[in-house]
Design an enzyme around this catalytic site. Structure first.
Site, PDB file in Angstrom:
ATOM      1  N   SER A 275       0.849  -1.184   0.000  1.00 37.76           N
ATOM      2  CA  SER A 275       0.000   0.000   0.000  1.00 37.76           C
ATOM      3  C   SER A 275       0.887   1.237   0.000  1.00 37.76           C
ATOM      4  O   SER A 275       1.943   1.237   0.619  1.00 37.76           O
ATOM      5  CB  SER A 275      -0.881  -0.008   1.256  1.00 37.76           C
ATOM      6  OG  SER A 275      -1.297   1.304   1.577  1.00 37.76           O
ATOM      7  N   LYS A 281       1.055  -3.277   4.710  1.00 33.41           N
ATOM      8  CA  LYS A 281       0.131  -3.998   3.830  1.00 33.41           C
ATOM      9  C   LYS A 281       0.835  -4.873   2.799  1.00 33.41           C
ATOM     10  O   LYS A 281       1.842  -4.508   2.226  1.00 33.41           O
ATOM     11  CB  LYS A 281      -0.777  -3.013   3.085  1.00 33.41           C
ATOM     12  CG  LYS A 281      -1.867  -2.408   3.930  1.00 33.41           C
ATOM     13  CD  LYS A 281      -2.850  -3.426   4.515  1.00 33.41           C
ATOM     14  CE  LYS A 281      -3.869  -3.897   3.509  1.00 33.41           C
ATOM     15  NZ  LYS A 281      -4.794  -2.840   3.093  1.00 33.41           N
TER      16      LYS A 281
END
Ligand code: ARG
Length: 474
Positions: A275, A281
């Site tokens: 991300s 992420k």
């Protein structure tokens, strides 16, 4: 831009920009040229061209093909479509004899044959990719053949299966997609060339010969049907829509299994990206995008069916709208298959998480009921007793907890229930039991071998286009 050769009158006019299809039909160039070579040869055999004229046209067409292939072809937007571009360029190369190419032919039967040649090559290419995906699934299934995993219905844990069994389920779906593509190609094995604009020709042409030369099994039956039949493209789009739907379901499974909640799949970099905001992420973008592409493929099918609906016989300009959805769906399916072929070998299962999940006592409930059935308890009574015992128990209910709800149970019931849990002994045909899985794997391998044979027989006719366009190998 001005040109030495003005466009032919039939593509001049104020609506020309709207009618233009060059941006979508350019990829058909090599098939168009192959069809024209076969057509010119046929005209020569029929005495409609002299041998010298035939040779001039065939050589000129092959020069055009080389220009297209090496990127030097002077594409002209003012010539409406690929067919007129090829014909005008041919005439520049060979002179006025180029004006004889369209003898006894219309762009209507011409585009129909181009599309069938394109379809055949596309089925071969997509078929090879599907086979590669099947090979990848089979290899992964074999490696995880007996790795336990909960099987789900309603996305609720249901009965124990294995990772191999699950991957093979996807294998068979994709194998049916391949089967459908091959069947579509075999129904499309009819040559429309010679149908003319809609009613054939007054000249002595030979549609059967030209069909054979292009590798088709037979010529069309009805000239009006031949110029308007887009069934092969509609079928192709359905095949690709369903393939994309299958891929999306597989993608969704990967997305789910890579969540922390499931934790069955490791979140390897091959699965996607990070991300731009959240440093921790690791997103399963590849599987998500595979899931998301299905919308386009379904939309492409609907676009074509809607364009075809209610069209009067025979050719209508609406038919030009067939190319954009077909090319889009083929590009989409190609990208999805390539992504999956890369993704599948990279799938890493978390065996500890899987083992813990598969040891969920709930997964054994059906098996306990089955064991009671095996010693004579009616299934409905066993179902109720086991269900009630599970509801009261924390984990697997004891044999006593079940038997107290089955006053009429035979003495053998106690021993039957004491068999440990879960045995995973589902050895019925096509099931996840070890012996059944080994047999399934054998069937999958045999199927792959069959597919190889079908695809290589398609290679022969696909190769004919190459031969027509570049000349016979010396
Ligand atoms: N671009 C047209 C198509 O794709 C080619 C056939 C044109 N025929 C015609 N009568 N205008 O359908």
């Amino acid at each position: 831009m001005t040109h030495a050769n003005a466009p032919p009158a039939y593509v001049r006019g104020p609506a020309a920009p709207f009618l233009n299809s060059l941006s979508v039909d350019r990829p058909l160039a090599r098939y168009d040229i192959a069809g024209s070579v076969a057509h010119a040869e046929m005209l020569g055999r029929a005495g409609l061209l002299t041998p010298d004229e035939t040779t001039a046209l065939v050589h000129g067409l092959r020069t055009v093909a080389r220009e297209v292939a090496d990127g030097t072809f002077p594409w002209r937007d003012d010539l409406e479509d690929v067919h007129t571009n090829v014909e005008v360029r041919l005439t520049e190369i060979v002179g006025p004899v180029g004006g004889k190419l369209q003898t006894a032919r219309s762009r209507n039967d011409q585009v129909a044959v181009d599309e069938r040649l394109y379809l055949r090559a596309t089925v071969r290419d997509l078929g090879e990719r599907l086979r590669a995906l099947e090979v990848a699934l089979l290899a992964r299934a074999e490696a995880e053949l007996t790795t336990p995993i909960p099987g789900y219905t309603h996305l609720q844990r249901a009965q124990p299966v294995t990772v191999g069994h699950t991957l093979l389920a996807h294998f068979w779906r994709f194998d049916r997609d391949l089967d459908r593509l091959l069947a579509t190609a075999s129904r499309a094995d009819v040559c429309p060339l010679g149908a003319g604009a809609l009613a054939g020709t007054t000249l002595p042409t030979d549609p059967a010969w030209v069909a054979g030369r292009l590798g088709f099994s037979r010529p069309f039956d009805n000239s009006m049907d031949a110029v308007s039949d887009r069934d092969p493209l509609a079928e192709l789009l359905f095949d690709l829509a369903l393939l994309a739907v299958h891929a999306s379901a597989f993608g969704e499974e990967i997305v789910l299994h890579a969540t922390k909640e499931f934790g069955f799949l490791e979140r390897t970099p091959a699965l996607g990206s990070g991300s731009s905001l959240m440093p921790q992420k690791r997103n399963p973008d590849v599987a998500e995008l595979v899931r998301g592409k299905a919308g386009r493929a379904v939309g492409d099918l609907v676009a074509l069916l809607t364009a075809l609906k209610g069209l009067p016989l025979a050719y209508d300009r609406d038919l030009q709208e067939d190319k954009a959805p077909v090319l889009d769906a083929v590009a989409t399916a190609t990208a999805v298959l390539d992504a999956l072929v890369t993704l599948v070998p990279s799938l890493r299962y978390d065996h500890a998480r899987l083992a813990a999940a598969a040891a969920d006592p709930e997964l054994g409930a059906t098996e306990l009921a089955d064991r009671l059935v095996a010693v004579g308890v009616p299934f409905r009574a066993a179902h109720e007793a086991v269900g009630a015992a599970y509801r009261d128990a924390d984990g697997v209910p004891t044999p006593d907890a079940i038997l107290q709800r089955l006053p009429g149970a035979p003495p053998a019931a106690r021993a039957a229930l004491a068999g440990g849990f879960p045995s995973g002994g589902r050895s019925t045909h096509g099931g996840p039991g070890t012996a059944a899985l080994a047999a399934q794997l054998d069937r999958a391998r045999a199927r792959l071998a069959e597919r190889r044979t079908s695809l290589s027989s398609l290679d022969r006719t696909v190769g004919l286009v190459e031969e027509l366009v570049h000349g016979e190998p010396e």
